[in-house]
Design an enzyme around this catalytic site. Structure first.
Site, PDB file in Angstrom:
ATOM      1  N   ASP A   1       0.826  -1.202   0.000  1.00 55.86           N
ATOM      2  CA  ASP A   1       0.000   0.000   0.000  1.00 55.86           C
ATOM      3  C   ASP A   1       0.867   1.261   0.000  1.00 55.86           C
ATOM      4  OD1 ASP A   1      -2.626   1.325   0.417  1.00 55.86           O
ATOM      5  OD2 ASP A   1      -1.697   1.952   2.299  1.00 55.86           O
TER       6      ASP A   1
ATOM      7  N   GLU B   1       1.108  -0.714  -5.061  1.00 59.90           N
ATOM      8  CA  GLU B   1       0.034   0.261  -5.285  1.00 59.90           C
ATOM      9  C   GLU B   1       0.697   1.587  -5.638  1.00 59.90           C
ATOM     10  OE1 GLU B   1      -3.409   3.067  -3.671  1.00 59.90           O
ATOM     11  OE2 GLU B   1      -1.719   2.562  -2.416  1.00 59.90           O
TER      12      GLU B   1
END
Ligand code: GLC
Length: 634
Positions: free
Chosen positions: A277, A319
């Site tokens: 992330d 990401e």
């Protein structure tokens, strides 16, 4: 005589010893990578010799803890490094609570996922995270504990085991840029422990924070302005995202070591794909934008090596929601790969731009750019995800060719998708509107953005047909891109926006909850009825998926080209493989449009079976598409 007795004994001890000395899989993998790992490590952590040895010990411990079935899987995947590069993966991302209540509930719903054809399951963040101050699970307070309402770590492991047995790959988020303010480290930092303050960016005064603010842009300018938060005792802590998400300081080797250990802990539960992330943000340096710094790539490469040594069957998914040129570098190079997978974020945003403008020029250009990348780069293709759509388009090109002004264009897109623009049936909501920059982003489900919601509320069967056609066309387009398609849960049955978040004090400030609603099982139950909109979408999608699974032209290694369709509203893509050719046409206009592919020879449209003796012109339904397969020579 004695010697005689000893000889065989010696022999057998020796061979056992030899066996004992034979390097383990861990040692072998490490030996091949140690020099590079050490160089990278010492490059970031000068004088880190002793820390590096500890890091290696941590890796060894993680490998020892890896259970047999996972080690067997590692071996199989090491022997078949292209295992995730074929066209046999179909992903879905979903929230455990919205979809099935708990992790055990997900196990019960596996047959539904099978019916959808899904064999890659991304479960949205499910680790412990404070209610109301958790950013949908992206503020983790314990990396080793499952959010109690969803289940336990044992439940997660059982789900992972079940997925593995059923051939489903499991993806989980690893929220590594920050921890929740309620994480043990943050609590100890707040209590004054220097060693834990050093795990974050902790300041006594605003002096350095103010210097950072000069060069660091804001992620959530409306819902969480600025990059720092003042604590009640006057201390200042860096919080790039929400004030309760404290940025970790990866310049501290203890942070890197402990977070890598947390990542490997997840992999050892049986997670196949680890979503890194907000990876571009993990290194901060004064005087920079604190995004995509070279140190981020060094850290990502080290994480890749750590996985290759401990759990080579696991994949890293980055990401990277950044402008186009910043994305592909996260694959690293052939010699020094970083992420295995990345999101195809630019194509996603450009697709929605194409819908609002009806002009395919930019999407064609983006497709050409994608075709120019090495074929072993694997992208996840998607239309919608849990986040907003940010308008990260190629503005310099739009400006040069169409005189487009960035701020004005974003306003147009946002007006179009919020249904303000005449002729638009879209029903989205703005996200983080920054009036200074005119930089609002957009939320909404695929079906609502395609006009299904307005057609339903206005009871307009004519528009409903067009909206369903558009929704399927966008899915067909997603499925014809090389890589792994990922459906956003609910999209398979055209789930609409959920406005209930407006009444929830914990959620109302964050419009991303518009498209994070409860999965509506009662409406999904209509999927078998072709007279319902759910049935039309679900069965249409299933048909697309089965065509894709059968046709070799959809292979990742197919040769893909953007073609001239002879009509600016129609995107034309060709895919060639094994002497076969597939021409895909997508009409981004709400009217009938004609494409002029000018091709000789017979073609068959795969979805509806229409025959063409020659492809001179093809008429496309409003917002329709055609997958045209060329006759093969017998
Ligand atoms: C990622 C997530 C997003 C979250 C942010 C902060 O971008 O996709 O939902 O708000 O990270 O963790």
């Amino acid at each position: 005589m004695r010697e005689r007795w000893y000889i065989p004994m010696m022999k057998s001890t020796e061979s056992a010893g030899e066996r004992r000395r034979a390097p383990s899989a861990f040692d072998q993998r490490l030996a091949a990578r140690r020099e590079e790992l050490e160089g990278l490590y010492l490059g970031l952590y000068q004088d880190g010799g002793a820390a590096f040895e500890q890091f290696l010990e941590m890796l060894r411990g993680a490998w020892k803890a890896r259970k047999r079935p996972l080690r067997d899987m590692d071996k199989r995947r090491e022997a078949d490094p292209d295992w995730y590069r074929r066209r046999d993966l179909l992903g879905m991302m979903l929230y455990v609570d919205a979809f099935a209540g708990t992790l055990n509930g997900v196990v019960e719903k596996l047959p539904y996922l099978r019916e959808c054809g899904v064999n890659y399951l991304h479960l949205m963040p499910l680790l412990e995270s404070p209610k109301g101050r958790g950013d949908g699970g992206y503020a983790v307070s314990s990396f080793r504990t499952v959010q109690p309402e969803l289940g336990t770590m044992e439940d997660l492991e059982a789900l992972a085991d079940g997925c593995r047995r059923g051939g489903v790959k499991l993806c989980l988020d690893f929220v590594m840029n920050h921890t929740s303010e309620e994480h043990e480290w943050a609590k100890r930092a707040r209590a004054g422990e220097k060693a834990y303050q050093d795990r974050y960016f902790f300041y006594e005064s605003r002096e350095i924070p103010d210097q950072f603010e000069e060069t660091v842009p804001q992620v959530f300018p409306t819902t969480a302005p600025g990059n720092f938060t003042e604590l009640p005792d006057g201390k200042i802590v860096m919080t790039t995202f929400y004030p309760y998400q404290w940025d970790l300081n990866y310049a501290n080797p203890a942070v890197f070591q402990d977070m890598t250990e947390n990542l490997l802990f997840l992999a050892n539960r049986g997670v196949d794909v680890i979503r890194l992330d907000a990876i571009p943000y993990i290194w901060k340096q004064l005087g920079t934008a604190c995004r995509n710094l070279p140190q981020v790539h060094a850290l990502t490469r080290m994480l890749r090596i750590a996985c290759e040594v401990v759990c080579p069957g696991a994949l890293l998914l980055g990401e990277v929601v950044m402008e186009p040129v910043k994305v592909a570098p996260y694959f690293g190079t052939t010699q020094r790969p970083e992420c295995h997978l990345l999101y195809n974020v630019t194509t996603m945003a450009t697709t929605w731009h194409t819908l609002a403008t009806g002009d395919t020029a930019l999407l064609r250009r983006q497709t050409e750019a994608m075709c120019g990348l090495p074929k072993d780069f694997v992208f996840l293709n998607y239309l919608r995800c849990h986040d907003d759509i940010g308008w990260g388009l190629d503005y310099p090109w739009l400006c040069q060719h169409f005189g487009v002004d960035e701020v004005g264009h974003k306003r147009y897109l946002n007006d179009w998708f919020t249904g303000k623009w005449q002729g638009s049936r879209s029903r989205g909501e703005l996200y983080n509107d920054d009036p200074r920059l005119g930089d609002a982003r957009l939320c909404g489900t695929t079906a609502s953005l395609c006009g299904v919601e307005s057609a339903e509320t206005e009871n307009d069967p004519f528009w409903m047909e067009r909206a369903i056609s558009l929704d399927l066309t966008l899915h067909a387009w997603m499925l014809s891109q090389s890589g792994i398609p990922v459906i956003y849960s609910g999209d398979e049955v055209g789930q609409l926006n959920d406005y209930t978040y407006h009444d929830d004090p914990d959620r109302q400030a964050d419009s991303r909850y518009l498209h994070r609603g409860r999965f509506q099982w009662d409406l999904a139950a209509l999927r078998g009825d072709p007279e319902t909109r759910q049935g039309k979408l679900f069965q249409g999608l299933r048909r697309l998926l089965s065509l894709r699974a059968k046709e070799p032209c959809f292979d990742a290694c197919a040769e893909v080209r953007a073609e001239d369709s002879g009509n600016s509203h129609v995107l034309a893509i060709s895919r060639r493989q094994d002497g076969r050719e597939l021409l895909c046409l997508y009409n981004f206009a709400p009217e009938f449009e004609t494409a002029w592919p000018h091709r000789m020879g017979g073609y068959t449209e795969l979805m509806y079976g229409t025959r063409y003796e020659a492809l001179d012109q093809v008429e496309l339904y409003p917002y329709g598409f055609a997958w045209l397969l060329k006759d093969t020579e017998k």
